[in-house]
Structure formats: structure tokens, C-alpha cells
Scaffold this active site. Structure first.
Site, mmCIF file in Angstrom:
data_model
loop_
_atom_site.group_PDB
_atom_site.id
_atom_site.type_symbol
_atom_site.label_atom_id
_atom_site.label_comp_id
_atom_site.label_asym_id
_atom_site.label_seq_id
_atom_site.Cartn_x
_atom_site.Cartn_y
_atom_site.Cartn_z
ATOM 1 N N LYS A 128 0.708 -1.271 -0.035
ATOM 2 C CA LYS A 128 0.036 -0.147 0.008
ATOM 3 C C LYS A 128 0.816 1.250 0.085
ATOM 4 O O LYS A 128 0.558 2.150 -0.479
ATOM 5 C CB LYS A 128 -0.975 -0.012 1.264
ATOM 6 C CG LYS A 128 -1.853 -1.274 1.055
ATOM 7 C CD LYS A 128 -2.605 -1.579 2.216
ATOM 8 C CE LYS A 128 -3.536 -2.903 2.328
ATOM 9 N NZ LYS A 128 -2.818 -4.140 2.588
ATOM 10 N N CYS A 244 -7.216 -7.347 7.159
ATOM 11 C CA CYS A 244 -7.979 -8.203 6.400
ATOM 12 C C CYS A 244 -8.503 -9.445 7.326
ATOM 13 O O CYS A 244 -8.089 -10.505 7.089
ATOM 14 C CB CYS A 244 -6.516 -9.025 5.475
ATOM 15 S SG CYS A 244 -5.294 -9.421 6.554
#
Ligand SMILES: C[S@@+](CC[C@H](N)C(=O)[O-])C[C@H]1O[C@@H](n2cnc3c(N)ncnc32)[C@H](O)[C@@H]1O
Length: 317
Positions: A128, A244
Site C-alpha cells: 500500500k 484483512c
């Protein structure tokens, strides 16, 4: 391990089944069937190192077919699924980054702008960070922090390979970051350590490890990291909290702890993606109604890994 389309018996603990069945209701069966399937392979094209069309053409010449991911215009599913994209010249040169499609969502929701000052609090191995850097067109500054020395090595090599000249790498316990920098960041990403049930399609490990004590232990760390991330924002600044996994203790309960400190949850859209609203009640505990603005990205909704994503604004006091 993924030869059958079922999770091997014995891997699903009764406490997991009971909790997740309650969380997912009549979607539970479909959810489980997707957990047992391999994920589709996907990549991100580095727009700073070449034109999208040229990089697609380069990969096509080597036999890769690309299909655009709706929620990130530089993200593509690739076929054939064969391993090996990581050994291509395009990969070595940093023209592409192998990244799961749902993992591209937190930066999309963060929506960083060129020239801003950004903190990525738990950044390694840098999927990211490097995506945010490209979205900022390498302008402005990202402080990419992680606590783990071995993961920082992977972060450094990815940042270098992708050519992200606006990234400063820092190694610190994220819980102390506010004391180091103060309230200076325009945007902060906290992609928190978690119990990782959303990654089961990659490996059964998370299912083997999962238990309620683990979830509660991680939740304590996540709340401390979330408060540190929130404090590091400028007044009015925006933060994305993502994991996640799906356990409410690691998601809505963490975000609720920020709401309790005056944070505002902001509505966000993820183009072309199906999501479920965040929970506003769990086990008899009522949460703020605005938790419904957060996103639960279950694997069966878009054939991806799983994520939870919340956009939060620091309300000036
Ligand atoms: C989900 S991973 C981050 C993945 C990364 N954002 C990416 O997209 O590549 C969570 C990270 O949190 C880091 N971490 C765990 N405890 C931490 C702490 N106290 N402070 C900072 N980072 C921490 C772990 O080392 C791990 O790299």
C-alpha cells in the site's frame, strides 16, 4: 492444499463456525466455499515508470492477459494463473507490483493527493505504501513505518524497486509515533496487524491459528495503534483503518474506540465493488450507527481476499 473446493475437516473450530455463522447469516455457506478457493492473481501497474498501455503490451507479448479491476484503474487480474510473474523483467524493473485486488482498496479510500504529508503506520512489506506513492505521483512525503526489522527489509527493497522517491522509512513501535511527529499528517493509513481470516484463500495458517483469545489480544494492540494513528493526524485530517479480517473486535470495536474519542466516520464509495455495511451491533453491544458507513469486503462478494475498511476524520476540537 487447494485441490478440493472444501476446507479440510478439523480446520474449522466450533467456536469459529458459531461466531462466523452468526456474523454472516445466510451468506455463511457461500463465504466458506470462497475461503476454500484459490484467489485470482492480480498486479498493479506503476504509472510512474511507464504508460499503462506500454506495460500491458509488454506483458501481453510474454503471454499474460490482463483484465481491469474496477476499483483501481491501474489494477489488473492476470491470467494464466501460473506463478512466475514475479520473475519477469517488468517485475524486476518495478513496472508492476503483485498485489491482491482487495488490498488495493485501502489506498483508494484514503485517496492521497500529490504534495500531501502521509503516514503509513504499519507499512511492511509496502504494497500500500508503494501504491500511495504512485497515487501521489511521487510528490509530497510518505513516512512508511513498521516495527519488524525483517519486514522493513522487504519494505525497503519494494520501495526501491518501485522507485518511490517520496518515501521515508521508519522503524518504530507505531504506538509511539505521535510522540515522534506530533499532529502533522494530512492522511494516515493504519493497515493493522490482525488475525488474517481474509487471507485464508492464500494459506490455511490463519484458520489454524484463529481463536477468540488471539482476536481479543490483537484487538488491544489495534486499539492502541488506532489511537496513535488518529493523534498523528492534523485536525480535519483523514485516516483509513483497515484489516484483512472480519472479527468485529478487530474492526468495528476498534473504530468505535475512535468515535468514543470524538472521531467522525466518513461515508466512502468503492467504485465497482460490492461490500456489506459495518456492524452496528454485536453480541448485545450497540455501536454508533455511523459504523454502517464502514465496509466489510467478504471474499464471495467480488471473488477477492477479505478486508475491512473504515474512513475516519479527525474532528477539530
Ligand atoms: C497487515 S501488515 C501490513 C501490510 C502492509 N500495509 C502492506 O500493504 O504491505 C501489518 C504490519 O503491522 C506491523 N506491526 C505489528 N505491530 C506493530 C506495531 N506495534 N507498530 C508498527 N507496526 C506493527 C507488522 O510488522 C506488519 O508488517
Amino acid at each position: 492444499m487447494f485441490s478440493s473446493n472444501e476446507i479440510p475437516s478439523g480446520l474449522l473450530k466450533p467456536s469459529f463456525e458459531e461466531k462466523y455463522r452468526k456474523m454472516l447469516g445466510n451468506e455463511y455457506g457461500e463465504f466458506l466455499s470462497f475461503l476454500a478457493k484459490r484467489t485470482r492473481k492480480s498486479i498493479r501497474i506503476n504509472k510512474m515508470k511507464g504508460k499503462k498501455e506500454d506495460i500491458i503490451a509488454l506483458l501481453s507479448e510474454d503471454g499474460w492477459n490482463l483484465k481491469e479491476i474496477p476499483w483501481y484503474s491501474y489494477g489488473f487480474w492476470i491470467e494464466p494463473q501460473a506463478e512466475g510473474i514475479g520473475n519477469t523483467i517488468a517485475h524486476k524493473l518495478g513496472l508492476i507490483y503483485v498485489q491482491e485486488a482487495a488490498s488495493m482498496v485501502p489506498p483508494v479510500v484514503l485517496d492521497p493527493k500529490p504534495g500531501e504529508f502521509i503516514l503509513d503506520l504499519a507499512a511492511a512489506p509496502g504494497s500500500k505504501t508503494t501504491q500511495i506513492s504512485e497515487m501521489m505521483e511521487w510528490r509530497g512525503v510518505i513516512v512508511a513505518n513498521d516495527v519488524s526489522p525483517s519486514r522493513i527489509n522487504a519494505l525497503s527493497s519494494n520501495v526501491q524497486r518501485m522507485g518511490c522517491i517520496n518515501v521515508v522509512i521508519s522503524r518504530a513501535d507505531g504506538r509511539r509515533i505521535y510522540r515522534m511527529y506530533g499532529e502533522i499528517f494530512d492522511r494516515v493509513l493504519l493497515d493493522a496487524p490482525c488475525s488474517s481470516i481474509g487471507q485464508v484463500r492464500r494459506s490455511w495458517e490463519a484458520l489454524k491459528r484463529w481463536n477468540q483469545n488471539l482476536v481479543e489480544r490483537i484487538s488491544v494492540l489495534q486499539k492502541s495503534l488506532a489511537i496513535a494513528a488518529y493523534k498523528a493526524l492534523k485536525p480535519g485530517g483523514l485516516m483509513v483503518y483497515s484489516t484483512c479480517t472480519f472479527d468485529p473486535e478487530e474492526n468495528e470495536f476498534v473504530v468505535q474506540s475512535l468515535v468514543d474519542k470524538g472521531a467522525e466516520i466518513v461515508k466512502s464509495k468503492i467504485p465497482g465493488m460490492r461490500t456489506r455495511e459495518g456492524l452496528v451491533e454485536w453480541n448485545g453491544v450497540k455501536l454508533d450507527d455511523s459504523l454502517a458507513y464502514t465496509h466489510r469486503i467478504y471474499p464471495h462478494l467480488n471473488d477477492t481476499e477479505g478486508f475491512y475498511v473504515a474512513l475516519i476524520r479527525k474532528v477539530p476540537v
